[in-house]
Design a protein around this motif. Structure first.
Motif, mmCIF file in Angstrom:
data_model
loop_
_atom_site.group_PDB
_atom_site.id
_atom_site.type_symbol
_atom_site.label_atom_id
_atom_site.label_comp_id
_atom_site.label_asym_id
_atom_site.label_seq_id
_atom_site.Cartn_x
_atom_site.Cartn_y
_atom_site.Cartn_z
ATOM 1 N N SER A 92 1.801 19.346 14.599
ATOM 2 C CA SER A 92 1.865 20.086 13.340
ATOM 3 C C SER A 92 0.834 19.580 12.344
ATOM 4 C CB SER A 92 3.259 19.952 12.722
ATOM 5 O OG SER A 92 4.212 20.439 13.627
ATOM 6 N N ARG A 118 5.532 16.795 18.405
ATOM 7 C CA ARG A 118 5.517 17.976 17.543
ATOM 8 C C ARG A 118 4.966 17.651 16.160
ATOM 9 N NH1 ARG A 118 10.792 20.604 19.208
ATOM 10 N NH2 ARG A 118 10.171 21.587 21.126
ATOM 11 N N LEU A 144 -2.583 20.755 13.376
ATOM 12 C CA LEU A 144 -2.773 22.180 13.120
ATOM 13 C C LEU A 144 -2.954 22.459 11.629
ATOM 14 C CD1 LEU A 144 -0.289 23.583 15.729
ATOM 15 C CD2 LEU A 144 -2.710 24.121 15.616
ATOM 16 N N LEU A 185 3.690 27.578 28.370
ATOM 17 C CA LEU A 185 3.015 26.721 27.399
ATOM 18 C C LEU A 185 3.314 27.196 25.980
ATOM 19 C CD1 LEU A 185 0.933 24.576 26.625
ATOM 20 C CD2 LEU A 185 -0.840 26.264 26.993
ATOM 21 N N TRP A 220 0.375 22.075 32.812
ATOM 22 C CA TRP A 220 -0.521 22.525 31.745
ATOM 23 C C TRP A 220 -1.005 21.323 30.962
ATOM 24 C CZ3 TRP A 220 1.504 20.811 27.196
ATOM 25 C CH2 TRP A 220 2.887 20.723 27.071
ATOM 26 N N SER A 256 6.662 26.248 24.961
ATOM 27 C CA SER A 256 6.770 24.821 24.659
ATOM 28 C C SER A 256 6.298 24.516 23.250
ATOM 29 C CB SER A 256 5.942 24.011 25.646
ATOM 30 O OG SER A 256 6.337 24.303 26.957
ATOM 31 N N LEU A 257 5.243 25.187 22.830
ATOM 32 C CA LEU A 257 4.710 24.926 21.492
ATOM 33 C C LEU A 257 5.388 25.877 20.507
ATOM 34 C CD1 LEU A 257 0.977 24.612 22.528
ATOM 35 C CD2 LEU A 257 2.511 22.760 21.937
ATOM 36 N N ARG A 258 6.645 25.555 20.235
ATOM 37 C CA ARG A 258 7.436 26.491 19.435
ATOM 38 C C ARG A 258 6.899 26.670 18.031
ATOM 39 N NH1 ARG A 258 13.097 24.066 21.430
ATOM 40 N NH2 ARG A 258 12.983 24.856 23.530
ATOM 41 N N ALA A 259 6.243 25.638 17.515
ATOM 42 C CA ALA A 259 5.770 25.710 16.136
ATOM 43 C C ALA A 259 4.572 26.645 15.987
ATOM 44 C CB ALA A 259 5.386 24.322 15.646
ATOM 45 N N LEU A 260 3.928 26.964 17.093
ATOM 46 C CA LEU A 260 2.657 27.689 17.008
ATOM 47 C C LEU A 260 2.760 29.071 16.355
ATOM 48 C CD1 LEU A 260 -0.261 27.192 17.623
ATOM 49 C CD2 LEU A 260 0.078 28.148 19.899
ATOM 50 N N LEU A 287 1.414 31.614 9.259
ATOM 51 C CA LEU A 287 0.978 30.959 8.032
ATOM 52 C C LEU A 287 -0.539 31.103 7.875
ATOM 53 C CD1 LEU A 287 1.652 29.110 5.626
ATOM 54 C CD2 LEU A 287 1.280 27.163 7.124
ATOM 55 N N ALA A 288 -1.248 30.960 9.002
ATOM 56 C CA ALA A 288 -2.704 31.072 8.976
ATOM 57 C C ALA A 288 -3.127 32.444 8.466
ATOM 58 C CB ALA A 288 -3.267 30.842 10.370
ATOM 59 N N LEU A 306 -6.131 24.162 9.769
ATOM 60 C CA LEU A 306 -6.108 25.247 8.779
ATOM 61 C C LEU A 306 -6.938 24.879 7.562
ATOM 62 C CD1 LEU A 306 -2.368 26.349 8.838
ATOM 63 C CD2 LEU A 306 -4.344 27.486 9.841
ATOM 64 N N VAL A 335 2.916 28.755 12.688
ATOM 65 C CA VAL A 335 1.652 28.285 12.121
ATOM 66 C C VAL A 335 0.640 29.424 12.069
ATOM 67 C CG1 VAL A 335 -0.293 26.750 12.508
ATOM 68 C CG2 VAL A 335 2.008 25.894 12.793
ATOM 69 N N VAL A 363 -2.988 20.204 26.979
ATOM 70 C CA VAL A 363 -3.463 20.596 25.645
ATOM 71 C C VAL A 363 -4.297 19.444 25.088
ATOM 72 C CG1 VAL A 363 -2.804 21.212 23.287
ATOM 73 C CG2 VAL A 363 -1.408 21.977 25.175
#
Lengths: 351, 200
Positions: free
Chosen positions: A8, A4, A11, B13, A341, B16-20, B26-27, A15, B23, A343
């Motif tokens: 983060s 994570r 990401l 999916l 899946w 799973s990507l809880r932060a997305l 925020l974007a 940005l 974010v 990524v």
């Protein structure tokens, strides 16, 4: 947690690149080139490298790249049919339940001419496979370390216009730098660390050939391509087996929205064969993951992604790409763990 | 069924990507969400069109650094004629400089046939489609005060004056100063300093 944190950070970097890209997009060359002097005209790129043309390397250019990939496998499949643990445990002592593979891939490329690119890729792998036994004991096996080093030459053999259509041939070799002797504790820790199954090893242990053919097409707002790169394995490794050959065919398309942003889609088909020979330290009756004849399969993945590119300014030549996907078809010579899946997050810099 | 399966996996999916989601919010707040409203670039060009437009701008600049004899460019004349042989696609790119003013004259672009009306041209662009006929084309320009510009191998060796070539993704040019002298043209030292000079 570590995953994570990395996600983060990437990401946030994305940005920042988006923000910079948006700023840079405001400061492009004038639409009327006659306003430029001869000296200024001599500094303009003929092929305006934008988010679609990041595969183009001109003579003398270097590219360094880093890619993080996370693959998640969850549940088992035999052929195209799902099978649960109980069904597997009727035949084997142990059944795999899920697995994650993290890959940190470092790449360096150099173009000695406009038509030839040399590449070196070295992965660092982290694998974790969870199991359950007939008696209900659950345990996790871990392996971590360098994978196999890939060296390659990419050459343009046919080109129409300036990069509108290109046909490239790949010649590569995979050097067995990854370990095939990984060990970890099984369900009974008193037995000490035992040789891990084929999927948990970090390399093939053999020298593998990576021949391939790539087609690339590009128009003003679209890019597309297709690639076939088989992995042909030679001989047997020191543990008396050879991983199955792998055949991969993929096709993709990208739509440019600005010079710094594109959206991508990809279809990726793979076929991999069963193992030839066997590691004598792995009992094929104990778990399907230890049976060399249950390692083959076929799979088709669909992936969607986003590409960001800085065409000018202090970040010029840098690209950030995010891609995620899942299989739409898979048939395994199992029972074997099925892909759930994946990524990918990648950064590259051409200079 | 396959679509349902894919949707279910994408849902998993995204879970799973809880932060997305955070974010992405925020974007949007920071303006990075501009990606979602960005429109395709309406002025996108193919690489070949772009290359020709750069070369057209080069030719516009060349005119500033070349002096023609008075007979070839009389005082008071209203236009400087850039001629393109046959239907070379470069003529379309030259439309971008058509009507602009240089040396107090308006730039005109004309398509011509080899051997015809050459004396009315101050600049003749000879595209790569004329490669096989180049010696004959050059011969037909002998005795005329014409700046010949090309984009092919051996152009200056065969008597052309300025030739474009692409090196490391940038347009460069070479000049045969002897051909320029034979055509009665004076090239500025500034122009020559930027060129690969050939004497032949």
């Amino acid at each position: 947690m570590a995953i994570r944190r990395i996600g983060s950070l990437l990401l946030l970097a994305m940005l920042a690149t988006v923000g910079c890209g948006y700023t840079l997009a405001q400061a492009q060359e004038p639409s009327d080139l006659t306003k430029l002097t001869l000296e200024e005209l001599m500094k303009i790129d003929v092929v305006s490298i934008n988010v679609l043309a990041t595969h183009i390397h001109f003579a003398g250019q270097w590219m360094v790249a880093y890619e993080y990939m996370l693959e998640d496998m969850d549940g088992n499949r035999d052929g195209t049919r799902r099978v649960n643990h109980a069904q597997i445990l009727q035949q084997f002592d142990t059944a795999p339940t899920n697995m994650s593979v993290e890959t940190h891939m470092a790449t360096v490329m150099y173009a000695p001419t406009d038509d030839v690119t040399l590449s070196a890729m070295l992965p660092y792998l982290l694998k974790a496979m969870n199991h359950v036994t007939r008696t209900g004991v659950r345990f996790t096996e871990h392996s971590e370390g360098l994978g196999d080093l890939q060296l390659g030459v990419l050459g343009t053999v046919y080109r129409v216009g300036r990069f509108e259509h290109e046909l490239l041939l790949n010649a590569g070799v995979s050097v067995p730098t990854g370990s095939i002797d990984e060990k970890d504790f099984g369900p009974n820790r008193t037995l000490g660390k035992l040789r891990l199954e084929y999927d948990d090893q970090l390399g093939s242990g053999t020298v593998d050939l990576l021949p391939g053919i790539t087609y690339l097409g590009q128009s003003a707002n679209w890019a597309w391509g297709s690639e076939m790169i088989p992995t042909v394995r030679l001989g047997r490794n020191s543990n008396h087996y050879r991983l199955g050959n792998r055949y991969r065919l993929s096709a993709w398309t990208a739509r440019k929205w600005t010079d710094w942003l594109s959206i991508t889609s990809q279809i990726d088909g793979q076929l991999w064969e069963n193992i030839d020979g066997a590691d004598p330290r792995l009992n094929p009756a104990a778990a399907p993951t230890k049976d060399p004849n249950r390692q083959g399969g076929r799979r088709i993945d669909l992936l969607l992604g986003l590409n960001l590119y800085a065409p000018s300014g202090i970040l010029k030549g840098q690209r950030l790409a995010v891609e995620a996907g899942a299989p739409v078809y898979q048939s395994l010579d199992g029972p074997a763990l099925q892909m759930d899946w994946l990524v990918r997050v990648g950064w590259q810099w051409i200079f | 069924m396959a679509v349902d399966l894919l949707n279910a996996r994408i849902l998993k999916l995204s879970t799973s990507l809880r932060a997305l989601p955070a974010v992405l919010r925020l974007a949007t707040i920071t303006g990075a969400g501009v990606a979602s409203v960005a429109v395709p670039n309406a002025h996108a060009q193919s690489p070949e069109v772009r290359e020709y437009q750069i070369k057209a701008a080069f030719i516009y600049n060349f005119i500033k650094f070349v002096d023609w004899p008075r007979d070839a460019l009389p005082e008071g004349s209203e236009t400087i004629n850039i001629c393109v042989l046959r239907d070379d696609p470069f003529a379309d790119a030259l439309e971008s400089i058509k009507g602009k003013t240089v040396k107090s004259r308006r730039v005109a672009v004309r398509r011509i046939e080899p051997g015809r009306d050459l004396e009315t041209c101050q600049v003749v662009f000879i595209g790569s489609s004329e490669g096989k006929r180049l010696p004959r084309v050059i011969e037909s320009l002998q005795g005329l005060n014409v700046l010949t510009v090309g984009e092919m191998d051996r152009f200056v060796e065969l008597g052309g004056i300025i030739n474009f070539f692409v090196q490391n993704n940038r347009v460069r040019f070479e000049i045969n100063v002897n051909s320029a002298e034979r055509a009665g043209l004076k090239l500025s030292s500034q122009l020559l300093s930027l060129a690969k000079v050939v004497r032949q």
